[in-house]
Motif scaffolding. Sequence first.
Motif, PDB file in Angstrom:
ATOM      1  N   ARG A  13       0.820  -1.205   0.000  1.00 28.61           N
ATOM      2  CA  ARG A  13       0.000   0.000   0.000  1.00 28.61           C
ATOM      3  C   ARG A  13       0.862   1.267   0.000  1.00 28.61           C
ATOM      4  O   ARG A  13       0.596   2.225  -0.718  1.00 28.61           O
ATOM      5  CB  ARG A  13      -0.924   0.026   1.212  1.00 28.61           C
ATOM      6  CG  ARG A  13      -2.117  -0.868   1.070  1.00 28.61           C
ATOM      7  CD  ARG A  13      -3.052  -0.709   2.233  1.00 28.61           C
ATOM      8  NE  ARG A  13      -4.191  -1.589   2.092  1.00 28.61           N
ATOM      9  CZ  ARG A  13      -5.143  -1.703   2.988  1.00 28.61           C
ATOM     10  NH1 ARG A  13      -5.102  -1.000   4.100  1.00 28.61           N
ATOM     11  NH2 ARG A  13      -6.147  -2.525   2.787  1.00 28.61           N
ATOM     12  N   ALA A  16       2.394   1.761  -3.373  1.00 27.73           N
ATOM     13  CA  ALA A  16       1.374   2.231  -4.315  1.00 27.73           C
ATOM     14  C   ALA A  16       1.096   3.711  -4.100  1.00 27.73           C
ATOM     15  O   ALA A  16       0.905   4.460  -5.061  1.00 27.73           O
ATOM     16  CB  ALA A  16       0.096   1.416  -4.153  1.00 27.73           C
ATOM     17  N   GLN A  17       1.076   4.156  -2.847  1.00 25.27           N
ATOM     18  CA  GLN A  17       0.860   5.577  -2.573  1.00 25.27           C
ATOM     19  C   GLN A  17       2.021   6.416  -3.071  1.00 25.27           C
ATOM     20  O   GLN A  17       1.837   7.479  -3.674  1.00 25.27           O
ATOM     21  CB  GLN A  17       0.694   5.811  -1.076  1.00 25.27           C
ATOM     22  CG  GLN A  17      -0.677   5.518  -0.539  1.00 25.27           C
ATOM     23  CD  GLN A  17      -0.767   5.805   0.950  1.00 25.27           C
ATOM     24  OE1 GLN A  17       0.253   5.882   1.638  1.00 25.27           O
ATOM     25  NE2 GLN A  17      -1.986   5.973   1.435  1.00 25.27           N
ATOM     26  N   VAL A  22      -2.694   2.207  -7.471  1.00 24.75           N
ATOM     27  CA  VAL A  22      -3.947   2.065  -6.738  1.00 24.75           C
ATOM     28  C   VAL A  22      -3.623   1.424  -5.395  1.00 24.75           C
ATOM     29  O   VAL A  22      -2.981   0.375  -5.334  1.00 24.75           O
ATOM     30  CB  VAL A  22      -4.946   1.194  -7.536  1.00 24.75           C
ATOM     31  CG1 VAL A  22      -6.238   1.043  -6.766  1.00 24.75           C
ATOM     32  CG2 VAL A  22      -5.192   1.809  -8.885  1.00 24.75           C
ATOM     33  N   ARG A  24      -5.639   0.235  -2.809  1.00 22.68           N
ATOM     34  CA  ARG A  24      -6.366  -0.986  -2.459  1.00 22.68           C
ATOM     35  C   ARG A  24      -6.639  -1.792  -3.711  1.00 22.68           C
ATOM     36  O   ARG A  24      -6.800  -1.229  -4.802  1.00 22.68           O
ATOM     37  CB  ARG A  24      -7.671  -0.624  -1.780  1.00 22.68           C
ATOM     38  CG  ARG A  24      -7.432   0.066  -0.471  1.00 22.68           C
ATOM     39  CD  ARG A  24      -8.676   0.077   0.356  1.00 22.68           C
ATOM     40  NE  ARG A  24      -8.360   0.615   1.678  1.00 22.68           N
ATOM     41  CZ  ARG A  24      -9.106   1.474   2.317  1.00 22.68           C
ATOM     42  NH1 ARG A  24     -10.226   1.895   1.783  1.00 22.68           N
ATOM     43  NH2 ARG A  24      -8.755   1.903   3.496  1.00 22.68           N
ATOM     44  N   THR A  26      -8.478  -3.408  -6.657  1.00 26.22           N
ATOM     45  CA  THR A  26      -9.752  -3.064  -7.284  1.00 26.22           C
ATOM     46  C   THR A  26     -10.020  -3.986  -8.456  1.00 26.22           C
ATOM     47  O   THR A  26      -9.101  -4.602  -9.006  1.00 26.22           O
ATOM     48  CB  THR A  26      -9.729  -1.607  -7.790  1.00 26.22           C
ATOM     49  OG1 THR A  26      -8.622  -1.444  -8.663  1.00 26.22           O
ATOM     50  CG2 THR A  26      -9.594  -0.621  -6.657  1.00 26.22           C
ATOM     51  N   SER A  30     -13.354  -0.781 -12.057  1.00 27.87           N
ATOM     52  CA  SER A  30     -12.853   0.382 -11.340  1.00 27.87           C
ATOM     53  C   SER A  30     -11.508   0.831 -11.897  1.00 27.87           C
ATOM     54  O   SER A  30     -11.169   2.021 -11.859  1.00 27.87           O
ATOM     55  CB  SER A  30     -12.705   0.072  -9.856  1.00 27.87           C
ATOM     56  OG  SER A  30     -13.964  -0.246  -9.305  1.00 27.87           O
ATOM     57  N   MET A  31     -10.736  -0.090 -12.444  1.00 26.33           N
ATOM     58  CA  MET A  31      -9.440   0.268 -13.014  1.00 26.33           C
ATOM     59  C   MET A  31      -9.607   1.134 -14.262  1.00 26.33           C
ATOM     60  O   MET A  31      -8.736   1.939 -14.584  1.00 26.33           O
ATOM     61  CB  MET A  31      -8.629  -0.982 -13.347  1.00 26.33           C
ATOM     62  CG  MET A  31      -8.020  -1.667 -12.135  1.00 26.33           C
ATOM     63  SD  MET A  31      -7.000  -0.568 -11.136  1.00 26.33           S
ATOM     64  CE  MET A  31      -5.596  -0.388 -12.189  1.00 26.33           C
ATOM     65  N   VAL A  34      -9.717   4.561 -13.005  1.00 30.95           N
ATOM     66  CA  VAL A  34      -8.378   4.957 -12.572  1.00 30.95           C
ATOM     67  C   VAL A  34      -7.537   5.337 -13.793  1.00 30.95           C
ATOM     68  O   VAL A  34      -6.826   6.347 -13.782  1.00 30.95           O
ATOM     69  CB  VAL A  34      -7.707   3.808 -11.785  1.00 30.95           C
ATOM     70  CG1 VAL A  34      -6.250   4.107 -11.523  1.00 30.95           C
ATOM     71  CG2 VAL A  34      -8.444   3.573 -10.481  1.00 30.95           C
ATOM     72  N   GLN A  35      -7.636   4.576 -14.870  1.00 31.00           N
ATOM     73  CA  GLN A  35      -6.881   4.889 -16.087  1.00 31.00           C
ATOM     74  C   GLN A  35      -7.324   6.224 -16.677  1.00 31.00           C
ATOM     75  O   GLN A  35      -6.501   6.994 -17.167  1.00 31.00           O
ATOM     76  CB  GLN A  35      -7.066   3.772 -17.124  1.00 31.00           C
ATOM     77  CG  GLN A  35      -6.425   2.457 -16.736  1.00 31.00           C
ATOM     78  CD  GLN A  35      -4.922   2.570 -16.605  1.00 31.00           C
ATOM     79  OE1 GLN A  35      -4.289   3.322 -17.325  1.00 31.00           O
ATOM     80  NE2 GLN A  35      -4.359   1.816 -15.664  1.00 31.00           N
ATOM     81  N   GLN A  38      -5.750   8.973 -14.743  1.00 28.47           N
ATOM     82  CA  GLN A  38      -4.304   9.062 -14.887  1.00 28.47           C
ATOM     83  C   GLN A  38      -3.905   9.806 -16.148  1.00 28.47           C
ATOM     84  O   GLN A  38      -2.822  10.373 -16.219  1.00 28.47           O
ATOM     85  CB  GLN A  38      -3.684   7.666 -14.898  1.00 28.47           C
ATOM     86  CG  GLN A  38      -3.590   7.059 -13.524  1.00 28.47           C
ATOM     87  CD  GLN A  38      -2.969   5.676 -13.560  1.00 28.47           C
ATOM     88  OE1 GLN A  38      -2.856   5.064 -14.605  1.00 28.47           O
ATOM     89  NE2 GLN A  38      -2.589   5.184 -12.396  1.00 28.47           N
TER      90      GLN A  38
END
Length: 106
Positions: A13, A16-17, A22, A24, A26, A30-31, A34-35, A38
Amino acid sequence: MTSLSSYAMRMSRLSAQIFGGVVRPTDSRSMKVVQLFQEPPMAMRKEVFDWYPQHKVYYSMTQKLRFMGLFRDEHEDFKEEMLRLRKLRGKGKPKKGEGKRAAKRK
């Protein structure tokens, strides 16, 4: 399948931060979101903000070329000729201190 230890979960985690992933886990739907987030915004894409030519640059270049005699702008020539003809008829702007208001005082 072995589950990760709590330390490994926290480290994944954290990485990733730090690196913009990401945090958590997913699913694929949901990805997609996210894409989308980005990608750079539409206004920041080069093909969008460079769509139209740089008019100020082109105008200044043509003015310089026209001054040197290497470019002929018929519209500018027409406007200059109209100004010259107006001045011959006495329709041009008065010189400083020769306007209506200055003539009133005298």
